[in-house]
Design a protein around this motif. Structure first.
Motif, PDB file in Angstrom:
ATOM      1  N   GLY A 262     -43.760 -37.082   4.388  1.00  0.00           N
ATOM      2  CA  GLY A 262     -43.657 -38.366   5.084  1.00  0.00           C
ATOM      3  C   GLY A 262     -44.851 -38.511   6.004  1.00  0.00           C
ATOM      4  N   GLY A 263     -44.637 -39.134   7.131  1.00  0.00           N
ATOM      5  CA  GLY A 263     -45.732 -39.307   8.064  1.00  0.00           C
ATOM      6  C   GLY A 263     -45.267 -39.806   9.413  1.00  0.00           C
TER       7      GLY A 263
ATOM      8  N   ARG B 299     -48.413 -32.030  -7.373  1.00  0.00           N
ATOM      9  CA  ARG B 299     -47.963 -30.637  -7.233  1.00  0.00           C
ATOM     10  C   ARG B 299     -46.481 -30.569  -6.854  1.00  0.00           C
ATOM     11  N   LEU B 300     -46.040 -31.521  -6.029  1.00  0.00           N
ATOM     12  CA  LEU B 300     -44.651 -31.529  -5.562  1.00  0.00           C
ATOM     13  C   LEU B 300     -43.717 -32.331  -6.473  1.00  0.00           C
ATOM     14  N   GLY B 301     -44.203 -32.759  -7.624  1.00  0.00           N
ATOM     15  CA  GLY B 301     -43.342 -33.470  -8.576  1.00  0.00           C
ATOM     16  C   GLY B 301     -43.217 -34.952  -8.308  1.00  0.00           C
ATOM     17  N   ASN B 302     -44.209 -35.534  -7.647  1.00  0.00           N
ATOM     18  CA  ASN B 302     -44.223 -36.970  -7.331  1.00  0.00           C
ATOM     19  C   ASN B 302     -42.928 -37.442  -6.652  1.00  0.00           C
ATOM     20  N   PRO B 303     -42.613 -36.864  -5.511  1.00  0.00           N
ATOM     21  CA  PRO B 303     -41.349 -37.171  -4.835  1.00  0.00           C
ATOM     22  C   PRO B 303     -41.289 -38.522  -4.127  1.00  0.00           C
ATOM     23  N   ALA B 304     -42.389 -39.267  -4.067  1.00  0.00           N
ATOM     24  CA  ALA B 304     -42.404 -40.547  -3.338  1.00  0.00           C
ATOM     25  C   ALA B 304     -41.396 -41.534  -3.912  1.00  0.00           C
ATOM     26  N   ARG B 305     -40.989 -41.346  -5.150  1.00  0.00           N
ATOM     27  CA  ARG B 305     -40.030 -42.272  -5.765  1.00  0.00           C
ATOM     28  C   ARG B 305     -38.686 -42.291  -5.032  1.00  0.00           C
ATOM     29  N   PHE B 306     -38.427 -41.269  -4.215  1.00  0.00           N
ATOM     30  CA  PHE B 306     -37.174 -41.191  -3.465  1.00  0.00           C
ATOM     31  C   PHE B 306     -37.264 -41.844  -2.095  1.00  0.00           C
ATOM     32  N   GLY B 307     -38.448 -42.273  -1.686  1.00  0.00           N
ATOM     33  CA  GLY B 307     -38.622 -42.810  -0.339  1.00  0.00           C
ATOM     34  C   GLY B 307     -38.960 -41.695   0.625  1.00  0.00           C
ATOM     35  N   PHE B 308     -38.989 -42.031   1.912  1.00  0.00           N
ATOM     36  CA  PHE B 308     -39.411 -41.072   2.933  1.00  0.00           C
ATOM     37  C   PHE B 308     -38.435 -41.042   4.091  1.00  0.00           C
ATOM     38  N   PRO B 309     -38.217 -39.871   4.670  1.00  0.00           N
ATOM     39  CA  PRO B 309     -38.785 -38.615   4.234  1.00  0.00           C
ATOM     40  C   PRO B 309     -38.130 -38.175   2.926  1.00  0.00           C
ATOM     41  N   VAL B 310     -38.815 -37.299   2.252  1.00  0.00           N
ATOM     42  CA  VAL B 310     -38.272 -36.654   1.067  1.00  0.00           C
ATOM     43  C   VAL B 310     -38.522 -35.162   1.261  1.00  0.00           C
ATOM     44  N   PHE B 311     -37.566 -34.359   0.824  1.00  0.00           N
ATOM     45  CA  PHE B 311     -37.641 -32.918   1.036  1.00  0.00           C
ATOM     46  C   PHE B 311     -37.836 -32.230  -0.304  1.00  0.00           C
ATOM     47  N   VAL B 312     -38.870 -31.416  -0.384  1.00  0.00           N
ATOM     48  CA  VAL B 312     -39.154 -30.685  -1.611  1.00  0.00           C
ATOM     49  C   VAL B 312     -39.002 -29.200  -1.293  1.00  0.00           C
ATOM     50  N   VAL B 313     -38.107 -28.542  -2.036  1.00  0.00           N
ATOM     51  CA  VAL B 313     -37.865 -27.117  -1.848  1.00  0.00           C
ATOM     52  C   VAL B 313     -38.687 -26.362  -2.889  1.00  0.00           C
ATOM     53  N   LEU B 314     -39.490 -25.434  -2.393  1.00  0.00           N
ATOM     54  CA  LEU B 314     -40.311 -24.586  -3.255  1.00  0.00           C
ATOM     55  C   LEU B 314     -39.822 -23.148  -3.157  1.00  0.00           C
ATOM     56  N   ASP B 315     -39.732 -22.472  -4.299  1.00  0.00           N
ATOM     57  CA  ASP B 315     -39.417 -21.053  -4.219  1.00  0.00           C
ATOM     58  C   ASP B 315     -40.640 -20.306  -3.711  1.00  0.00           C
TER      59      ASP B 315
ATOM     60  N   ILE C  43     -38.029 -26.378  -6.871  1.00  0.00           N
ATOM     61  CA  ILE C  43     -36.677 -26.095  -7.365  1.00  0.00           C
ATOM     62  C   ILE C  43     -35.675 -27.191  -6.998  1.00  0.00           C
ATOM     63  N   HIS C  44     -36.079 -28.068  -6.073  1.00  0.00           N
ATOM     64  CA  HIS C  44     -35.200 -29.185  -5.716  1.00  0.00           C
ATOM     65  C   HIS C  44     -35.980 -30.234  -4.939  1.00  0.00           C
ATOM     66  N   THR C  45     -35.637 -31.489  -5.192  1.00  0.00           N
ATOM     67  CA  THR C  45     -36.164 -32.604  -4.407  1.00  0.00           C
ATOM     68  C   THR C  45     -34.966 -33.354  -3.858  1.00  0.00           C
ATOM     69  N   GLN C  46     -34.929 -33.508  -2.537  1.00  0.00           N
ATOM     70  CA  GLN C  46     -33.786 -34.141  -1.874  1.00  0.00           C
ATOM     71  C   GLN C  46     -34.151 -35.509  -1.327  1.00  0.00           C
ATOM     72  N   ASP C  47     -33.453 -36.510  -1.805  1.00  0.00           N
ATOM     73  CA  ASP C  47     -33.552 -37.879  -1.287  1.00  0.00           C
ATOM     74  C   ASP C  47     -32.842 -37.889   0.065  1.00  0.00           C
ATOM     75  N   SER C  48     -33.556 -38.231   1.112  1.00  0.00           N
ATOM     76  CA  SER C  48     -32.980 -38.169   2.465  1.00  0.00           C
ATOM     77  C   SER C  48     -31.883 -39.205   2.707  1.00  0.00           C
ATOM     78  N   SER C  49     -31.853 -40.261   1.915  1.00  0.00           N
ATOM     79  CA  SER C  49     -30.848 -41.302   2.158  1.00  0.00           C
ATOM     80  C   SER C  49     -29.424 -40.762   2.014  1.00  0.00           C
ATOM     81  N   PHE C  50     -29.252 -39.699   1.225  1.00  0.00           N
ATOM     82  CA  PHE C  50     -27.919 -39.105   1.065  1.00  0.00           C
ATOM     83  C   PHE C  50     -27.493 -38.295   2.279  1.00  0.00           C
ATOM     84  N   LEU C  51     -28.414 -38.077   3.201  1.00  0.00           N
ATOM     85  CA  LEU C  51     -28.123 -37.301   4.407  1.00  0.00           C
ATOM     86  C   LEU C  51     -27.958 -38.191   5.637  1.00  0.00           C
ATOM     87  N   GLU C  52     -28.263 -39.467   5.477  1.00  0.00           N
ATOM     88  CA  GLU C  52     -28.251 -40.387   6.611  1.00  0.00           C
ATOM     89  C   GLU C  52     -26.836 -40.815   6.988  1.00  0.00           C
TER      90      GLU C  52
END
Length: 165
Positions: free
Chosen positions: A57-58, A111-127, A133-142
């Motif tokens: 995000g930013g 590199r992060l799998g183009n996560p911008a499609r989920f909006g911001f912030p977006v969380f990318v979990v890297l092993d 290994i996972h991309t989390q759309d933050s709207s589900f946490l709001e």
């Protein structure tokens, strides 16, 4: 007239001061090379047996700053994050004008799998090896104008190295 002007200026100053005190802290380094930032976090994660979470995000994104503040101010969430992840704020500016930075940002997003499609912030979990290994759309946490503590904890708990392995 002079008295009205003085009162108006004092009111503006008071309002500005109040807004500055309540504005969330800016957490994104807009001058860092994101690819190097991720590489450094991966190196640290590997040595500590953790995963990396990239909060993409930013400083331009109020929800990004709210989330950073939310997890910092909650001791349970903060401990969960610090025990299991190297957590980084990866700056992305979709309106970037600098061509070099635009190219770095494009590589980073790929590199992060183009996560911008989920909006911001977006969380990318890297092993620990840098695999997404996972991309989390933050709207589900709001929840309302903030985040739901139980949902945020569940997100983090489901993606700890122990849970995944």
């Amino acid at each position: 007239m002079k008295k009205i002007l003085t009162i108006t200026l004092l009111a503006i100053f008071a309002f500005s001061s109040a807004m500055a005190q309540t504005a969330p802290k800016k957490v994104y380094d807009e001058n860092v090379n994101q690819m190097e930032q991720i590489d450094k976090a991966l190196k640290q994660a590997k040595s500590e047996g953790k995963f990396v979470i990239c909060q993409v995000g930013g400083n331009w994104c109020p929800w990004c700053l709210r989330f950073a503040e939310f997890i910092t101010n909650d001791s349970t969430i903060n401990k969960l994050v610090n025990d299991n992840f190297v957590y980084i704020h990866v700056n992305y500016n979709p309106r970037q004008s600098d061509e070099v930075q635009k190219e770095i940002s494009a590589k980073m997003m790929k590199r992060l799998g183009n996560p911008a499609r989920f909006g911001f912030p977006v969380f990318v979990v890297l092993d620990e090896n840098g695999k997404v290994i996972h991309t989390q759309d933050s709207s589900f946490l709001e929840e309302g104008k903030s985040y739901n503590k139980e949902k945020v904890i569940r997100f983090f708990e489901c993606w700890t190295p122990k849970a995944v392995k």
